[in-house]
Design a protein around this motif. Structure first.
Motif, PDB file in Angstrom:
ATOM      1  N   THR A   1      -6.475 -11.578  -4.338  1.00 24.40           N
ATOM      2  CA  THR A   1      -6.227 -10.403  -3.497  1.00 24.40           C
ATOM      3  C   THR A   1      -5.022  -9.617  -3.986  1.00 24.40           C
ATOM      4  OG1 THR A   1      -7.107 -11.632  -1.611  1.00 24.40           O
ATOM      5  CG2 THR A   1      -5.853  -9.655  -1.124  1.00 24.40           C
ATOM      6  N   SER A   2      -4.009 -10.292  -4.504  1.00 25.21           N
ATOM      7  CA  SER A   2      -2.808  -9.607  -5.002  1.00 25.21           C
ATOM      8  C   SER A   2      -3.162  -8.603  -6.095  1.00 25.21           C
ATOM      9  CB  SER A   2      -1.799 -10.625  -5.536  1.00 25.21           C
ATOM     10  OG  SER A   2      -1.354 -11.481  -4.506  1.00 25.21           O
ATOM     11  N   HIS A   3      -4.197  -8.907  -6.870  1.00 23.75           N
ATOM     12  CA  HIS A   3      -4.644  -7.942  -7.884  1.00 23.75           C
ATOM     13  C   HIS A   3      -5.099  -6.646  -7.214  1.00 23.75           C
ATOM     14  CE1 HIS A   3      -4.568 -11.424 -10.541  1.00 23.75           C
ATOM     15  NE2 HIS A   3      -4.755 -10.616 -11.565  1.00 23.75           N
ATOM     16  N   ALA A   4      -5.875  -6.767  -6.132  1.00 22.39           N
ATOM     17  CA  ALA A   4      -6.349  -5.573  -5.427  1.00 22.39           C
ATOM     18  C   ALA A   4      -5.175  -4.783  -4.856  1.00 22.39           C
ATOM     19  CB  ALA A   4      -7.324  -5.967  -4.320  1.00 22.39           C
ATOM     20  N   LEU A   5      -4.184  -5.496  -4.329  1.00 18.14           N
ATOM     21  CA  LEU A   5      -3.018  -4.830  -3.724  1.00 18.14           C
ATOM     22  C   LEU A   5      -2.171  -4.085  -4.759  1.00 18.14           C
ATOM     23  CD1 LEU A   5      -2.154  -7.790  -1.379  1.00 18.14           C
ATOM     24  CD2 LEU A   5      -2.740  -5.486  -0.580  1.00 18.14           C
TER      25      LEU A   5
ATOM     26  N   VAL B  12     -11.221  -0.900  -1.518  1.00 14.02           N
ATOM     27  CA  VAL B  12     -10.648  -1.549  -2.705  1.00 14.02           C
ATOM     28  C   VAL B  12     -10.865  -3.058  -2.605  1.00 14.02           C
ATOM     29  CG1 VAL B  12      -8.522  -1.931  -4.034  1.00 14.02           C
ATOM     30  CG2 VAL B  12      -8.844   0.231  -2.783  1.00 14.02           C
ATOM     31  N   ALA B  13     -11.270  -3.676  -3.704  1.00 14.27           N
ATOM     32  CA  ALA B  13     -11.423  -5.142  -3.719  1.00 14.27           C
ATOM     33  C   ALA B  13     -11.208  -5.657  -5.133  1.00 14.27           C
ATOM     34  CB  ALA B  13     -12.812  -5.544  -3.216  1.00 14.27           C
ATOM     35  N   CYS B  14     -10.762  -6.897  -5.239  1.00 19.65           N
ATOM     36  CA  CYS B  14     -10.667  -7.537  -6.548  1.00 19.65           C
ATOM     37  C   CYS B  14     -12.059  -7.980  -6.989  1.00 19.65           C
ATOM     38  CB  CYS B  14      -9.712  -8.726  -6.509  1.00 19.65           C
ATOM     39  SG  CYS B  14     -10.199 -10.063  -5.395  1.00 19.65           S
TER      40      CYS B  14
ATOM     41  N   LEU C 216      -3.566  10.115  -1.247  1.00 18.05           N
ATOM     42  CA  LEU C 216      -2.976  11.167  -0.423  1.00 18.05           C
ATOM     43  C   LEU C 216      -2.512  10.598   0.920  1.00 18.05           C
ATOM     44  CD1 LEU C 216      -5.575  14.014  -1.084  1.00 18.05           C
ATOM     45  CD2 LEU C 216      -3.330  13.695  -2.160  1.00 18.05           C
ATOM     46  N   PRO C 217      -1.509  11.224   1.547  1.00 18.72           N
ATOM     47  CA  PRO C 217      -0.978  10.702   2.816  1.00 18.72           C
ATOM     48  C   PRO C 217      -2.037  10.570   3.907  1.00 18.72           C
ATOM     49  CG  PRO C 217       0.500  12.367   1.927  1.00 18.72           C
ATOM     50  CD  PRO C 217      -0.721  12.383   1.054  1.00 18.72           C
ATOM     51  N   GLU C 218      -3.006  11.478   3.933  1.00 18.58           N
ATOM     52  CA  GLU C 218      -4.005  11.446   5.011  1.00 18.58           C
ATOM     53  C   GLU C 218      -5.204  10.557   4.689  1.00 18.58           C
ATOM     54  OE1 GLU C 218      -5.006  15.041   2.380  1.00 18.58           O
ATOM     55  OE2 GLU C 218      -3.201  14.017   3.126  1.00 18.58           O
ATOM     56  N   GLU C 219      -5.263  10.018   3.468  1.00 16.31           N
ATOM     57  CA  GLU C 219      -6.425   9.209   3.086  1.00 16.31           C
ATOM     58  C   GLU C 219      -6.372   7.813   3.711  1.00 16.31           C
ATOM     59  OE1 GLU C 219      -8.014  11.075  -1.087  1.00 16.31           O
ATOM     60  OE2 GLU C 219      -6.347   9.656  -1.229  1.00 16.31           O
ATOM     61  N   VAL C 220      -7.539   7.330   4.067  1.00 18.89           N
ATOM     62  CA  VAL C 220      -7.683   5.985   4.631  1.00 18.89           C
ATOM     63  C   VAL C 220      -8.190   5.068   3.514  1.00 18.89           C
ATOM     64  CG1 VAL C 220      -8.959   4.541   6.268  1.00 18.89           C
ATOM     65  CG2 VAL C 220      -8.114   6.805   6.973  1.00 18.89           C
ATOM     66  N   VAL C 221      -7.406   4.030   3.217  1.00 16.82           N
ATOM     67  CA  VAL C 221      -7.746   3.088   2.152  1.00 16.82           C
ATOM     68  C   VAL C 221      -7.893   1.697   2.767  1.00 16.82           C
ATOM     69  CG1 VAL C 221      -7.064   2.142  -0.086  1.00 16.82           C
ATOM     70  CG2 VAL C 221      -6.355   4.466   0.548  1.00 16.82           C
ATOM     71  N   VAL C 222      -9.078   1.105   2.638  1.00 12.89           N
ATOM     72  CA  VAL C 222      -9.301  -0.255   3.123  1.00 12.89           C
ATOM     73  C   VAL C 222      -9.259  -1.209   1.933  1.00 12.89           C
ATOM     74  CG1 VAL C 222     -10.946  -1.870   4.173  1.00 12.89           C
ATOM     75  CG2 VAL C 222     -10.654   0.434   5.135  1.00 12.89           C
ATOM     76  N   VAL C 223      -8.364  -2.190   1.999  1.00 18.63           N
ATOM     77  CA  VAL C 223      -8.281  -3.235   0.973  1.00 18.63           C
ATOM     78  C   VAL C 223      -8.878  -4.509   1.565  1.00 18.63           C
ATOM     79  CG1 VAL C 223      -6.787  -4.590  -0.531  1.00 18.63           C
ATOM     80  CG2 VAL C 223      -6.187  -2.214   0.010  1.00 18.63           C
ATOM     81  N   ASN C 224      -9.833  -5.084   0.856  1.00 22.38           N
ATOM     82  CA  ASN C 224     -10.408  -6.345   1.333  1.00 22.38           C
ATOM     83  C   ASN C 224      -9.450  -7.482   0.989  1.00 22.38           C
ATOM     84  OD1 ASN C 224     -12.406  -7.774   2.677  1.00 22.38           O
ATOM     85  ND2 ASN C 224     -13.374  -8.407   0.770  1.00 22.38           N
TER      86      ASN C 224
ATOM     87  N   TYR D  54      -5.395  -0.015   5.423  1.00 23.06           N
ATOM     88  CA  TYR D  54      -5.914  -1.055   6.308  1.00 23.06           C
ATOM     89  C   TYR D  54      -6.272  -2.287   5.473  1.00 23.06           C
ATOM     90  CZ  TYR D  54      -6.551   2.182  10.259  1.00 23.06           C
ATOM     91  OH  TYR D  54      -6.354   3.060  11.295  1.00 23.06           O
ATOM     92  N   LEU D  55      -6.023  -3.466   6.043  1.00 23.81           N
ATOM     93  CA  LEU D  55      -6.379  -4.726   5.385  1.00 23.81           C
ATOM     94  C   LEU D  55      -7.498  -5.390   6.169  1.00 23.81           C
ATOM     95  CD1 LEU D  55      -2.774  -6.128   4.762  1.00 23.81           C
ATOM     96  CD2 LEU D  55      -4.157  -4.714   3.219  1.00 23.81           C
ATOM     97  N   LYS D  56      -8.618  -5.653   5.497  1.00 22.55           N
ATOM     98  CA  LYS D  56      -9.706  -6.404   6.124  1.00 22.55           C
ATOM     99  C   LYS D  56      -9.379  -7.874   5.956  1.00 22.55           C
ATOM    100  CE  LYS D  56     -13.714  -7.077   8.115  1.00 22.55           C
ATOM    101  NZ  LYS D  56     -13.665  -7.277   9.571  1.00 22.55           N
ATOM    102  N   ARG D  57      -9.095  -8.553   7.080  1.00 22.20           N
ATOM    103  CA  ARG D  57      -8.440  -9.861   7.055  1.00 22.20           C
ATOM    104  C   ARG D  57      -9.412 -11.033   6.873  1.00 22.20           C
ATOM    105  NH1 ARG D  57      -3.411 -10.376   9.255  1.00 22.20           N
ATOM    106  NH2 ARG D  57      -3.530 -12.377   8.171  1.00 22.20           N
ATOM    107  N   GLU D  58     -10.076 -11.073   5.697  1.00 23.39           N
ATOM    108  CA  GLU D  58     -10.963 -12.202   5.387  1.00 23.39           C
ATOM    109  C   GLU D  58     -10.179 -13.504   5.213  1.00 23.39           C
ATOM    110  OE1 GLU D  58     -14.644 -11.975   5.244  1.00 23.39           O
ATOM    111  OE2 GLU D  58     -13.748 -10.412   6.468  1.00 23.39           O
TER     112      GLU D  58
END
Length: 393
Positions: A354-358, A231-233, A367-375, A76-80
């Motif tokens: 942000t590209s660094h965080a990505l 995840v965040a830079c 893992l396939p079932e894990e939820v990862v939020v990138v700011n 998921y991307l938190k769209r700041e």
């Protein structure tokens, strides 16, 4: 172990207020009053209304389907990047301009690297009709020309910092000098979770709207209010502090901070503070700092104007030292490739910060079932010239 600030302004061993005597009254006033003002019903009403009607909050939490398929996990991307002015920075400046009004200040100063904090400060000063002076390194003025133009369009005075590395550290030095010379009528809107107490906590509280929204949005989308990882830079780290804030004391949530390794951690051209830093004092607080054995600050480098800072905020220094945060260093090349990848998979051009965080998805597996939020802390408009040069577009 506690991860929020303590009553003395420290995160573990880091933080505090190491300030010149001239600034003591200003800092003492802030320390005494900031929590009371932030919790005041009138302040909160105005703050929340501006976040909704002016900033455009809540920002979406977007499930990046094609990116998720590529890395076989749930991203998921938190769209700041969709905030007014194009980054998370405006959450903080809206709050601090209201704070400055409560304190009776008539003039605002700020420092900026990538220019987003400068634009956000100039924006709220225009909104409130208050004089605005923004300090920016000469090199950053050159590589972030669109943001410099935006600040001037909004009526701010942009002052070039020509000492040292001519980047964020030096702009901050100049802003502090200005504040020492104008302590009575001026409020310094620091743009990150750095500086003397209470700034790291003040900025983190104002940015905590990010993790507050993530909790609500994940409840709707996943049936629980937390991700497996956030995840965040991290340069100074205000976007990260906001994304982590409500998860700091929840061990089921992994915290990942991504720093700029520049041309390589040990290349001599890097800003990977967790790998290269030792405890020291910069800009009024004790934190991890890139420095020589005799305490001289090492010049940082990153292709990203917002990440080439020689330290991190004291919250992040504590997260690293305590082991609560997982710190990953990403080179210019990996970050730029990750930025292009998001652009082509999801139709979103991210800021190079942000590209660094990505780029984390190339560095470690989930893992396939894990939820990862990138700011997704900012949009890439300001960085198009750097992308153009790098990729020969």
């Amino acid at each position: 172990m506690r991860y929020h600030v303590d009553e003395h302004g420290y995160y573990g061993a880091y933080g505090g207020a190491y300030i010149p005597e001239m600034l003591y009254p200003n800092i003492a006033q802030l320390q005494a009053d900031y929590k009371t003002i932030l919790q005041d019903a009138e302040f909160q009403q105005e703050f929340q209304q501006l976040l909704a009607d002016y900033v455009g909050r809540p920002t979406p939490l977007y499930f990046a389907q094609r990116l998720s398929e590529q890395y076989n996990t749930r991203i998921y991307l938190k769209r700041e990047d969709l905030c007014h002015t194009g980054a998370h920075k405006v959450n903080n400046t809206v709050g601090q301009i209201l704070l400055a009004k409560h304190l009776g200040k008539k003039r605002i100063i700020a420092e900026t690297g990538a220019g987003q904090h400068g634009v956000a400060t100039a924006t709220v000063c225009a909104l409130m009709g208050i004089e605005c002076v923004v300090y920016m390194g000469a090199i950053d003025i050159e590589r972030q020309a669109p943001n410099v133009a935006r600040m001037k369009m909004l009526g701010a005075t942009v002052v070039s910092a020509t000492s040292g590395s001519k980047t964020l550290k030096d702009a901050t030095n100049e802003a502090i000098r200005d504040w020492i010379n104008h302590p009575e009528d001026t409020h310094y809107i620091i743009g990150s979770v750095v500086g003397p107490h209470p700034y790291p906590d003040l900025v983190a509280r104002l940015q905590s709207v990010i993790s507050e929204e993530i909790k609500n949005q994940l409840t709707q989308k996943e049936g629980r209010d937390y991700p497996d990882y956030v995840v965040a830079c991290v340069g100074g780290g205000s976007n990260a502090a906001g994304a982590y804030y409500h998860y700091l004391d929840r061990p089921e949530v992994g915290i990942i901070a991504v720093e700029a390794a520049g041309k390589g951690i040990h290349s001599g051209e890097s800003a990977a503070t967790s790998a290269l830093g030792t405890p020291g004092i910069i800009h009024g607080s004790k934190t991890l700092l890139m420095q020589t054995s005799d305490g001289q600050i090492t010049e940082p480098y990153s292709i990203s104007a917002g990440l080439d800072y020689p330290g991190v905020g004291p919250m992040h220094a504590h997260l690293f030292t305590s082991g609560r945060g997982e710190f990953i260093s990403v080179t210019d090349d990996h970050a730029m490739t990750a930025g292009r990848n998001l652009s082509r998979l999801e139709g979103i051009i991210p800021a190079i910060e942000t590209s660094h965080a990505l780029a984390v998805f190339e560095q470690r597996e989930f893992l396939p079932e894990e939820v990862v939020v990138v700011n997704l802390s900012g949009r890439g408009d300001k960085d198009l010239n750097t992308y153009i040069k790098y990729f020969n577009l």
